[in-house]
Motif scaffolding. Structure first.
Motif, PDB file in Angstrom:
ATOM      1  N   TYR A  45      -2.543  -5.221  -3.391  1.00 42.76           N
ATOM      2  CA  TYR A  45      -1.695  -5.749  -2.322  1.00 42.76           C
ATOM      3  C   TYR A  45      -1.501  -4.765  -1.173  1.00 42.76           C
ATOM      4  O   TYR A  45      -0.877  -5.089  -0.175  1.00 42.76           O
ATOM      5  CB  TYR A  45      -0.320  -6.139  -2.883  1.00 42.76           C
ATOM      6  CG  TYR A  45      -0.327  -7.414  -3.696  1.00 42.76           C
ATOM      7  CD1 TYR A  45      -0.856  -8.599  -3.173  1.00 42.76           C
ATOM      8  CD2 TYR A  45       0.182  -7.441  -4.994  1.00 42.76           C
ATOM      9  CE1 TYR A  45      -0.876  -9.763  -3.918  1.00 42.76           C
ATOM     10  CE2 TYR A  45       0.165  -8.605  -5.742  1.00 42.76           C
ATOM     11  CZ  TYR A  45      -0.366  -9.757  -5.199  1.00 42.76           C
ATOM     12  OH  TYR A  45      -0.391 -10.914  -5.947  1.00 42.76           O
TER      13      TYR A  45
ATOM     14  N   SER B 117      -8.516  -5.628  -1.188  1.00 45.15           N
ATOM     15  CA  SER B 117      -8.197  -4.205  -1.232  1.00 45.15           C
ATOM     16  C   SER B 117      -9.464  -3.388  -1.423  1.00 45.15           C
ATOM     17  O   SER B 117     -10.542  -3.921  -1.728  1.00 45.15           O
ATOM     18  CB  SER B 117      -7.228  -3.927  -2.372  1.00 45.15           C
ATOM     19  OG  SER B 117      -7.888  -4.129  -3.621  1.00 45.15           O
TER      20      SER B 117
ATOM     21  N   ARG C 182      -2.351   1.747   7.509  1.00 48.16           N
ATOM     22  CA  ARG C 182      -1.184   1.342   6.718  1.00 48.16           C
ATOM     23  C   ARG C 182      -0.305   2.563   6.479  1.00 48.16           C
ATOM     24  O   ARG C 182      -0.778   3.700   6.417  1.00 48.16           O
ATOM     25  CB  ARG C 182      -1.601   0.672   5.418  1.00 48.16           C
ATOM     26  CG  ARG C 182      -2.489   1.453   4.497  1.00 48.16           C
ATOM     27  CD  ARG C 182      -2.796   0.590   3.273  1.00 48.16           C
ATOM     28  NE  ARG C 182      -3.843   1.137   2.431  1.00 48.16           N
ATOM     29  CZ  ARG C 182      -3.647   1.999   1.445  1.00 48.16           C
ATOM     30  NH1 ARG C 182      -2.425   2.450   1.205  1.00 48.16           N
ATOM     31  NH2 ARG C 182      -4.657   2.439   0.715  1.00 48.16           N
TER      32      ARG C 182
ATOM     33  N   ILE D 124       5.035  -2.188  -0.445  1.00 41.70           N
ATOM     34  CA  ILE D 124       3.717  -2.790  -0.640  1.00 41.70           C
ATOM     35  C   ILE D 124       2.652  -1.716  -0.790  1.00 41.70           C
ATOM     36  O   ILE D 124       1.759  -1.810  -1.636  1.00 41.70           O
ATOM     37  CB  ILE D 124       3.402  -3.748   0.534  1.00 41.70           C
ATOM     38  CG1 ILE D 124       4.313  -4.971   0.460  1.00 41.70           C
ATOM     39  CG2 ILE D 124       1.940  -4.184   0.514  1.00 41.70           C
ATOM     40  CD1 ILE D 124       4.177  -5.924   1.610  1.00 41.70           C
TER      41      ILE D 124
ATOM     42  N   HIS E  70      -3.321  -3.639   1.161  1.00 39.54           N
ATOM     43  CA  HIS E  70      -3.849  -3.986   2.487  1.00 39.54           C
ATOM     44  C   HIS E  70      -2.950  -4.976   3.224  1.00 39.54           C
ATOM     45  O   HIS E  70      -3.197  -5.287   4.388  1.00 39.54           O
ATOM     46  CB  HIS E  70      -5.275  -4.537   2.369  1.00 39.54           C
ATOM     47  CG  HIS E  70      -5.402  -5.795   1.550  1.00 39.54           C
ATOM     48  ND1 HIS E  70      -5.189  -5.828   0.194  1.00 39.54           N
ATOM     49  CD2 HIS E  70      -5.725  -7.066   1.907  1.00 39.54           C
ATOM     50  CE1 HIS E  70      -5.377  -7.054  -0.249  1.00 39.54           C
ATOM     51  NE2 HIS E  70      -5.705  -7.825   0.775  1.00 39.54           N
ATOM     52  N   TYR E  71      -1.892  -5.464   2.563  1.00 37.58           N
ATOM     53  CA  TYR E  71      -0.911  -6.336   3.213  1.00 37.58           C
ATOM     54  C   TYR E  71       0.201  -5.547   3.927  1.00 37.58           C
ATOM     55  O   TYR E  71       1.130  -6.147   4.450  1.00 37.58           O
ATOM     56  CB  TYR E  71      -0.245  -7.245   2.183  1.00 37.58           C
ATOM     57  CG  TYR E  71      -1.051  -8.454   1.763  1.00 37.58           C
ATOM     58  CD1 TYR E  71      -0.945  -9.658   2.444  1.00 37.58           C
ATOM     59  CD2 TYR E  71      -1.905  -8.388   0.676  1.00 37.58           C
ATOM     60  CE1 TYR E  71      -1.667 -10.778   2.047  1.00 37.58           C
ATOM     61  CE2 TYR E  71      -2.642  -9.497   0.269  1.00 37.58           C
ATOM     62  CZ  TYR E  71      -2.516 -10.699   0.958  1.00 37.58           C
ATOM     63  OH  TYR E  71      -3.238 -11.797   0.564  1.00 37.58           O
TER      64      TYR E  71
ATOM     65  N   SER F 144      -4.578 -16.004   0.485  1.00 36.68           N
ATOM     66  CA  SER F 144      -5.277 -14.764   0.145  1.00 36.68           C
ATOM     67  C   SER F 144      -5.882 -14.192   1.412  1.00 36.68           C
ATOM     68  O   SER F 144      -6.518 -14.914   2.195  1.00 36.68           O
ATOM     69  CB  SER F 144      -6.362 -15.025  -0.898  1.00 36.68           C
ATOM     70  OG  SER F 144      -6.966 -13.804  -1.309  1.00 36.68           O
ATOM     71  N   PHE F 145      -5.689 -12.882   1.612  1.00 39.62           N
ATOM     72  CA  PHE F 145      -6.073 -12.188   2.836  1.00 39.62           C
ATOM     73  C   PHE F 145      -7.044 -11.062   2.497  1.00 39.62           C
ATOM     74  O   PHE F 145      -6.688 -10.120   1.803  1.00 39.62           O
ATOM     75  CB  PHE F 145      -4.807 -11.637   3.495  1.00 39.62           C
ATOM     76  CG  PHE F 145      -5.022 -10.671   4.638  1.00 39.62           C
ATOM     77  CD1 PHE F 145      -5.646 -11.070   5.800  1.00 39.62           C
ATOM     78  CD2 PHE F 145      -4.558  -9.367   4.547  1.00 39.62           C
ATOM     79  CE1 PHE F 145      -5.819 -10.190   6.854  1.00 39.62           C
ATOM     80  CE2 PHE F 145      -4.719  -8.474   5.597  1.00 39.62           C
ATOM     81  CZ  PHE F 145      -5.358  -8.892   6.750  1.00 39.62           C
TER      82      PHE F 145
ATOM     83  N   THR G 110      -8.849  -3.286   8.561  1.00 39.34           N
ATOM     84  CA  THR G 110      -7.523  -2.867   9.015  1.00 39.34           C
ATOM     85  C   THR G 110      -7.429  -1.349   9.125  1.00 39.34           C
ATOM     86  O   THR G 110      -8.235  -0.610   8.564  1.00 39.34           O
ATOM     87  CB  THR G 110      -6.434  -3.383   8.060  1.00 39.34           C
ATOM     88  OG1 THR G 110      -6.678  -2.869   6.751  1.00 39.34           O
ATOM     89  CG2 THR G 110      -6.442  -4.904   8.018  1.00 39.34           C
TER      90      THR G 110
END
Length: 372
Positions: free
Chosen positions: A117, A309, A104, A110, A119-120, A305-306, A101
């Protein structure tokens, strides 16, 4: 901006998606602009790129808003040759595992934590192979906040598939939140993610593992990975539940990780999980459906779960070295081999994962002697 003194070429090879449902095109394209790096950017000379099952979804256009043409692969590794002004964790010539990714925001709730978390972030810009070129090319820009250092003793060929399969499996096992000696199920245990999850759960977390697969080669790889119990999903759900209960005091596994995109996989994961247990879903499918009797009458909880981190990725990489976790890997030499590798993946012609050596001269390309 810090940069190497290496002279860069004027163009590079890339395997790109130029039309959905068609093979990758091998194109000559311009390099990313090394003089226009964002503060957190890392500029890599790519060493090895991984081929993920998700690359088939990119080719089909399954993911929304893919900008064509786009370079494939979100599993990249390389040597750092330039970095943005805000990068202080990495040094020039470091061996880097790329994150997927970008961008951010750093300011939202977040992003402020906890770290695992961040990276969400809902405000992040995009991902590789969606709006930003991926790792099937010779030079690549990635976000340093999502990247990690490849540890000593790990080759680029080992690291590249870990940029998705490894990190996703690691975080999935962590999200099961189990204690050493407890039971975990892994549905899809003989695939690229699954055979890593089996080893990680057992060797790094001290868990007992039930592996579930529905293919002869997947069952074989599950056994080789060291699962305590190997189940053939083709025997049916009732038989699997009976077998699991026979080794878990009649209760089932404490939690189950689902890395399979089969329609029956999530219900299977719920069925072999004990009352009040958790199913962690990481496989990408349109809808995740669990039987109401498992959710309501047995209180089976579903958790997603994605990826992982930065800290979790770094932790995973060191665990792979420390616990001698083995990657079933298939190595292809050169960007021009990518269409062949993709076709083999489509047809199930190899076990485990695959990677493409982009730079044969990079230090530590392969395990052992380190060079081709």
């Amino acid at each position: 901006m810090a940069t190497t003194t290496e002279a860069l070429p004027s163009s590079m090879l890339a395997a790109q998606i130029t039309e959905f449902n068609k093979p990758h095109s091998i194109n000559t394209i311009p390099l990313p602009d090394i003089h226009n790096l964002a503060p957190h950017d890392l500029y890599l000379k790519v060493a090895v790129s991984g081929l993920c099952h998700s690359d088939l979804e990119y080719l089909k256009g399954t993911f929304p808003h893919i900008s064509l043409p786009i370079t494939g692969s979100h599993e990249g590794t390389g040597v750092l040759i330039a970095k943005g002004s805000a990068v202080d964790y990495f040094d020039i010539d470091d061996r880097i595992l790329a994150g997927q990714t970008f961008g951010r925001c750093g300011d939202c709730e977040i992003c402020r934590g906890p770290e695992n978390y961040r990276h969400y972030c809902p405000n992040r810009e995009t991902m590789m192979s969606v709006h930003r070129n991926g790792a099937f090319q010779e030079y690549l820009v990635v976000d340093g906040r999502e990247a990690a250092k490849i540890p000593e003793g790990m080759s680029f060929a080992t690291a590249a598939p870990l940029a998705c399969a490894g990190m996703t499996s690691w975080r999935g096992v962590k999200q099961c939140d189990l204690k050493p000696g407890e039971w975990i199920g892994v549905v899809g245990s003989g695939g690229g993610l699954g055979h890593l999850a089996v080893q990680m759960a057992q060797k790094a977390f001290g868990l007992k593992v039930v592996g579930v697969d529905a293919r002869d080669e997947g069952l074989a790889l599950t056994g080789e990975a060291g699962a305590d119990l190997v189940l053939d999903a083709r025997e049916g759900k009732e038989k699997m539940v009976e077998t699991v209960h026979s080794v878990t005091d009649g209760k089932g596994v404490h939690a189950c990780l689902n890395v399979s995109d089969a329609k029956s996989a999530a219900p299977t994961a719920a069925a072999i999980t004990r009352n009040h247990g958790t199913v962690v879903q990481v496989a990408l499918i349109d809808d995740v459906a669990l039987p109401f009797n498992d959710v309501i009458f047995r209180d089976i909880r579903l958790k997603g779960s994605f990826m992982a981190s930065q800290a979790e990725i770094q932790e995973m990489l060191h665990a792979v070295v420390q616990h001698k976790i083995k990657l079933e890997n298939n190595v292809f030499l050169g960007i021009k081999e990518i269409p062949k590798a993709v076709e083999m993946l489509k047809n199930g012609q190899y076990r485990g994962k695959a990677c493409i050596v982009v730079d044969e001269e990079a230090p530590g390309v392969l395990p052992g002697n380190g060079r081709l």
